[in-house]
Motif scaffolding. Structure first.
Motif, mmCIF file in Angstrom:
data_model
loop_
_atom_site.group_PDB
_atom_site.id
_atom_site.type_symbol
_atom_site.label_atom_id
_atom_site.label_comp_id
_atom_site.label_asym_id
_atom_site.label_seq_id
_atom_site.Cartn_x
_atom_site.Cartn_y
_atom_site.Cartn_z
ATOM 1 N N LEU A 75 0.694 -1.078 0.277
ATOM 2 C CA LEU A 75 -0.148 -0.107 0.189
ATOM 3 C C LEU A 75 1.231 1.856 0.345
ATOM 4 O O LEU A 75 0.690 2.704 0.362
ATOM 5 C CB LEU A 75 -1.502 -0.101 0.896
ATOM 6 C CG LEU A 75 -2.296 -1.497 1.629
ATOM 7 C CD1 LEU A 75 -2.720 -1.328 2.497
ATOM 8 C CD2 LEU A 75 -3.107 -1.381 -0.059
ATOM 9 N N ARG B 2 -3.831 -1.972 10.333
ATOM 10 C CA ARG B 2 -4.810 -0.779 10.280
ATOM 11 C C ARG B 2 -5.095 -1.043 9.205
ATOM 12 O O ARG B 2 -7.199 -1.223 9.184
ATOM 13 C CB ARG B 2 -4.755 0.335 10.944
ATOM 14 C CG ARG B 2 -4.304 -0.207 12.552
ATOM 15 C CD ARG B 2 -5.192 0.446 13.639
ATOM 16 N NE ARG B 2 -4.645 2.140 13.296
ATOM 17 C CZ ARG B 2 -3.718 2.145 14.090
ATOM 18 N NH1 ARG B 2 -3.017 1.255 15.310
ATOM 19 N NH2 ARG B 2 -2.953 3.701 14.198
ATOM 20 N N ARG B 3 -4.645 -1.220 7.934
ATOM 21 C CA ARG B 3 -5.357 -0.338 6.395
ATOM 22 C C ARG B 3 -5.262 -2.663 5.977
ATOM 23 O O ARG B 3 -5.695 -2.236 4.489
ATOM 24 C CB ARG B 3 -4.423 0.600 5.634
ATOM 25 C CG ARG B 3 -3.953 1.487 6.718
ATOM 26 C CD ARG B 3 -3.511 2.115 5.444
ATOM 27 N NE ARG B 3 -3.852 3.006 4.551
ATOM 28 C CZ ARG B 3 -2.213 3.002 3.608
ATOM 29 N NH1 ARG B 3 -1.506 3.006 3.971
ATOM 30 N NH2 ARG B 3 -2.856 3.254 2.207
ATOM 31 N N SER C 106 -7.859 -2.914 15.019
ATOM 32 C CA SER C 106 -8.058 -3.000 13.556
ATOM 33 C C SER C 106 -8.727 -1.507 13.266
ATOM 34 O O SER C 106 -8.632 -1.335 12.171
ATOM 35 C CB SER C 106 -9.182 -4.172 13.098
ATOM 36 O OG SER C 106 -10.277 -3.506 13.375
ATOM 37 N N PRO D 259 -10.972 -3.420 5.087
ATOM 38 C CA PRO D 259 -9.516 -2.954 4.600
ATOM 39 C C PRO D 259 -9.231 -2.003 2.658
ATOM 40 O O PRO D 259 -10.310 -3.327 1.926
ATOM 41 C CB PRO D 259 -8.664 -3.867 5.492
ATOM 42 C CG PRO D 259 -9.348 -5.341 5.426
ATOM 43 C CD PRO D 259 -11.523 -4.885 4.968
ATOM 44 N N GLU D 260 -8.241 -1.868 3.195
ATOM 45 C CA GLU D 260 -7.830 -1.372 1.743
ATOM 46 C C GLU D 260 -7.452 -2.798 1.454
ATOM 47 O O GLU D 260 -7.411 -3.702 -0.402
ATOM 48 C CB GLU D 260 -6.830 -0.909 1.524
ATOM 49 C CG GLU D 260 -7.694 0.688 1.720
ATOM 50 C CD GLU D 260 -6.273 1.981 2.230
ATOM 51 O OE1 GLU D 260 -5.610 1.431 1.212
ATOM 52 O OE2 GLU D 260 -6.233 2.160 3.281
ATOM 53 N N GLN E 34 -11.306 -3.021 -3.204
ATOM 54 C CA GLN E 34 -10.719 -3.487 -1.795
ATOM 55 C C GLN E 34 -9.496 -4.782 -2.850
ATOM 56 O O GLN E 34 -10.404 -4.958 -4.127
ATOM 57 C CB GLN E 34 -10.634 -4.272 -0.742
ATOM 58 C CG GLN E 34 -11.562 -3.741 0.410
ATOM 59 C CD GLN E 34 -12.881 -4.237 0.642
ATOM 60 O OE1 GLN E 34 -14.028 -4.844 0.308
ATOM 61 N NE2 GLN E 34 -12.254 -4.572 2.224
#
Length: 326
Positions: free
Chosen positions: A70, A83-84, A111, A155-156, A187
């Motif tokens: 990311l 957390r992503r 998270s 999440p991503e 995602q």
């Protein structure tokens, strides 16, 4: 959330290597996973799939090479980067002295924000009772808890190691629907499996891993085009010799084997690669009683990379301790 497939990859690795003492687990792999895609990594136990995923989350650190997740280095990104990401480990260990709902509430504090009702909605879809103590749950229901904690904060990036382990077929189908929805939501999904059919149903791009090396990078569609099909041509017994001669002359046809089929007919079985057009045109000139062309056998194609036996671990001595979902 809206993400396109262009721009910086969700995951990018160059020369990524990992050694455990003198035992190499990854031999400098190069990998790009596009944002908004579902990417599958296939390989037998010990091929390096779990090692790759743990490197993404900074659970372990590489022995060499470069890695970005990311847009950040996993080590520099720390807890904020994690957390992503939604992560389901291949060996899931959960706290057992609490109820499912309490455990997931604890994970939500770690998270990041979880939409009201998201946990309950996922539990309903997967069919798990969050009011029961975790210790009383079956392996399949514990796996559902693991899936919920990975998906619940949207999440991503989802990193899922053998995600359908222990799930019954109906729940597996629901999980596949969740993956398609995640991709539609922008995602990115990175999943691993040693079961090709699972990856085939959900992923677009795949990598085949063998002994810590990527031996094939392709799309599912491209694999299907080049995979072996099993065909069966049935003709009247007097026509069997002619039909066999026709098949044996065709490009891409191997292993022609006739067998009596009853009622005065002979069935000729064979293997067919990507030369489908030539095969269809040739058999159209025969006086057929029956014709069967099976779906491409991708499993057989992948097994060819490993030889006859993929049950043994490829990287003996590289096992790591099981981790708790986080």
């Amino acid at each position: 959330m809206t993400t396109t497939l262009t721009g910086e990859p969700a995951v990018s690795a160059r020369g990524l290597a990992k050694h455990y003492s003198a035992n190499p687990a990854l031999h400098g792999i190069d990998l790009d996973i596009a944002r908004g895609s579902v990417f599958g990594m296939i390989g037998p136990n010990g091929a390096g799939k779990t090692t790759t995923m743990r490197l993404l989350l900074d659970i372990i650190r590489p022995s060499g090479g470069e890695l970005r997740v990311l847009g950040e280095s996993p080590r520099a990104g720390g807890a904020a980067l994690r957390r992503r990401i939604g992560y389901l480990p291949g060996e899931l260990h959960l706290a057992t002295r609490v109820r499912g709902r309490e455990l997931l509430a604890h994970y939500a504090e770690i998270s990041g924000p979880v939409r009201p009702g998201a946990i309950e909605a996922l539990a309903d879809r997967l069919g798990v009772d969050l009011g029961r103590p975790v210790r009383s749950l079956s392996k399949g229901n514990k796996q559902k808890i693991g899936l919920i904690q990975a998906f619940m904060h949207e999440p991503e990036l989802l990193v899922l190691d053998e995600p359908t382990s222990g799930l019954d077929p109906l729940v597996q189908q629901e999980f596949h629907a969740m993956l398609h929805e995640a991709r539609a939501n922008g995602q990115t999904v990175f999943l691993s499996s040693h079961v090709l059919s699972e990856v085939q149903q959900t992923a677009h791009d795949i990598a085949i891993l063998k002994e810590g090396r990527i031996v094939e990078r392709s799309t599912v569609a491209a694999l299907r085009e080049n995979a072996v099909r099993h065909v069966r041509v049935t003709v009247a017994e007097p026509d069997a010799a002619t039909a066999r001669a026709v098949l044996e002359r065709l490009p891409g046809v191997t292993g022609v084997a006739p067998a009596p089929n009853g009622a005065g007919t002979v069935a000729l079985s064979a293997r067919l690669d990507s030369h489908v057009d030539a095969f269809v045109k040739a058999v159209a000139a025969l006086d057929l009683v029956d014709l069967t062309v099976e779906e491409p056998d991708l499993e057989e194609m992948v097994l060819a990379y490993y030889g006859a036996d993929v049950s043994a671990s490829a990287d003996a001595g590289t096992a790591e301790p099981a981790e708790v979902a986080r």
